[in-house]
Design a protein around this motif. Structure first.
Motif, PDB file in Angstrom:
ATOM      1  N   LYS A   1      -9.082  -0.190   5.846  1.00  0.00           N
ATOM      2  CA  LYS A   1      -9.497   0.162   4.490  1.00  0.00           C
ATOM      3  C   LYS A   1      -8.501  -0.358   3.473  1.00  0.00           C
ATOM      4  O   LYS A   1      -7.315  -0.476   3.755  1.00  0.00           O
ATOM      5  N   ASP A   2      -8.996  -0.648   2.291  1.00  0.00           N
ATOM      6  CA  ASP A   2      -8.133  -0.954   1.166  1.00  0.00           C
ATOM      7  C   ASP A   2      -7.926   0.313   0.356  1.00  0.00           C
ATOM      8  O   ASP A   2      -8.805   1.165   0.275  1.00  0.00           O
ATOM      9  N   MET A   3      -6.748   0.439  -0.233  1.00  0.00           N
ATOM     10  CA  MET A   3      -6.438   1.624  -1.028  1.00  0.00           C
ATOM     11  C   MET A   3      -6.541   1.276  -2.501  1.00  0.00           C
ATOM     12  O   MET A   3      -5.860   0.372  -2.978  1.00  0.00           O
TER      13      MET A   3
ATOM     14  N   TYR B   1      -4.349   3.833   6.872  1.00  0.00           N
ATOM     15  CA  TYR B   1      -5.287   3.002   6.112  1.00  0.00           C
ATOM     16  C   TYR B   1      -5.369   1.589   6.690  1.00  0.00           C
ATOM     17  O   TYR B   1      -6.443   1.003   6.764  1.00  0.00           O
TER      18      TYR B   1
ATOM     19  N   SER C   1       4.583   8.206   3.162  1.00  0.00           N
ATOM     20  CA  SER C   1       3.804   7.141   2.530  1.00  0.00           C
ATOM     21  C   SER C   1       3.538   6.000   3.507  1.00  0.00           C
ATOM     22  O   SER C   1       2.446   5.433   3.525  1.00  0.00           O
TER      23      SER C   1
ATOM     24  N   LEU D   1      -2.880  10.783  -3.326  1.00  0.00           N
ATOM     25  CA  LEU D   1      -2.045  11.037  -2.153  1.00  0.00           C
ATOM     26  C   LEU D   1      -0.584  11.285  -2.534  1.00  0.00           C
ATOM     27  O   LEU D   1       0.081  12.143  -1.947  1.00  0.00           O
TER      28      LEU D   1
ATOM     29  N   MET E   1       0.831  -1.191   0.000  1.00  0.00           N
ATOM     30  CA  MET E   1       0.000   0.000   0.000  1.00  0.00           C
ATOM     31  C   MET E   1       0.878   1.258   0.000  1.00  0.00           C
ATOM     32  O   MET E   1       0.620   2.190  -0.755  1.00  0.00           O
ATOM     33  N   TRP E   2       1.908   1.274   0.842  1.00  0.00           N
ATOM     34  CA  TRP E   2       2.769   2.456   0.906  1.00  0.00           C
ATOM     35  C   TRP E   2       3.591   2.601  -0.364  1.00  0.00           C
ATOM     36  O   TRP E   2       3.952   3.709  -0.744  1.00  0.00           O
TER      37      TRP E   2
ATOM     38  N   VAL F   1       1.816   4.776  -3.092  1.00  0.00           N
ATOM     39  CA  VAL F   1       1.853   6.204  -2.769  1.00  0.00           C
ATOM     40  C   VAL F   1       3.269   6.735  -2.970  1.00  0.00           C
ATOM     41  O   VAL F   1       3.469   7.824  -3.524  1.00  0.00           O
TER      42      VAL F   1
ATOM     43  N   GLU G   1      -6.588   6.471  -5.264  1.00  0.00           N
ATOM     44  CA  GLU G   1      -6.245   7.102  -3.989  1.00  0.00           C
ATOM     45  C   GLU G   1      -4.735   7.231  -3.839  1.00  0.00           C
ATOM     46  O   GLU G   1      -4.240   8.242  -3.336  1.00  0.00           O
ATOM     47  N   ALA G   2      -3.991   6.208  -4.264  1.00  0.00           N
ATOM     48  CA  ALA G   2      -2.525   6.276  -4.207  1.00  0.00           C
ATOM     49  C   ALA G   2      -2.017   7.401  -5.108  1.00  0.00           C
ATOM     50  O   ALA G   2      -1.109   8.147  -4.725  1.00  0.00           O
TER      51      ALA G   2
ATOM     52  N   ALA H   1      -0.114   4.786   4.781  1.00  0.00           N
ATOM     53  CA  ALA H   1      -0.481   3.369   4.700  1.00  0.00           C
ATOM     54  C   ALA H   1      -0.814   2.803   6.075  1.00  0.00           C
ATOM     55  O   ALA H   1      -1.711   1.966   6.207  1.00  0.00           O
TER      56      ALA H   1
END
Length: 99
Positions: A69-71, A64, A57, A79, A1-2, A5, A75-76, A61
């Motif tokens: 939550k899922d990203m 989130y 980032s 952000l 996730m990070w 971003v 959204e990435a 993450a």
């Protein structure tokens, strides 16, 4: 996730800093010390997102993940480019303060 971003922050930062560095290199190419400013602009376009971008980032993450939550990729994108936008705005405000 990070990672998503972070990559968008890095790519959008390079989108701003590479043209600025090339413009500085072109306009200051005959100056004795001014040509090194373009190198510093390019380095800040890479080093800044790598150091601060990884931390922010990871913080985004973590929020989130804690919220469960899922990203989604949009959204990435938002952000990551938002981080770069904030850095560009702060950079311009700092330059104007020294004039």
């Amino acid at each position: 996730m990070w990672y998503g971003v972070f990559l968008w922050a890095l790519v959008s930062s390079l989108f701003f800093h590479v043209p600025a560095g090339l413009l500085a290199l072109f306009t200051l190419r005959h100056h004795k010390y001014g040509r090194f400013m373009s190198v510093s602009i390019l380095l800040m376009g890479i080093v800044g997102p790598i150091t601060a971008g990884i931390l922010t980032s990871a913080a985004i993450a973590g929020v989130y993940r804690a919220a469960g939550k899922d990203m989604i990729p949009l959204e990435a994108l938002t952000l990551g480019t938002g981080q770069t936008f904030c850095v560009v705005v702060v950079s311009f405000l700092r330059i104007l303060a020294t004039l």
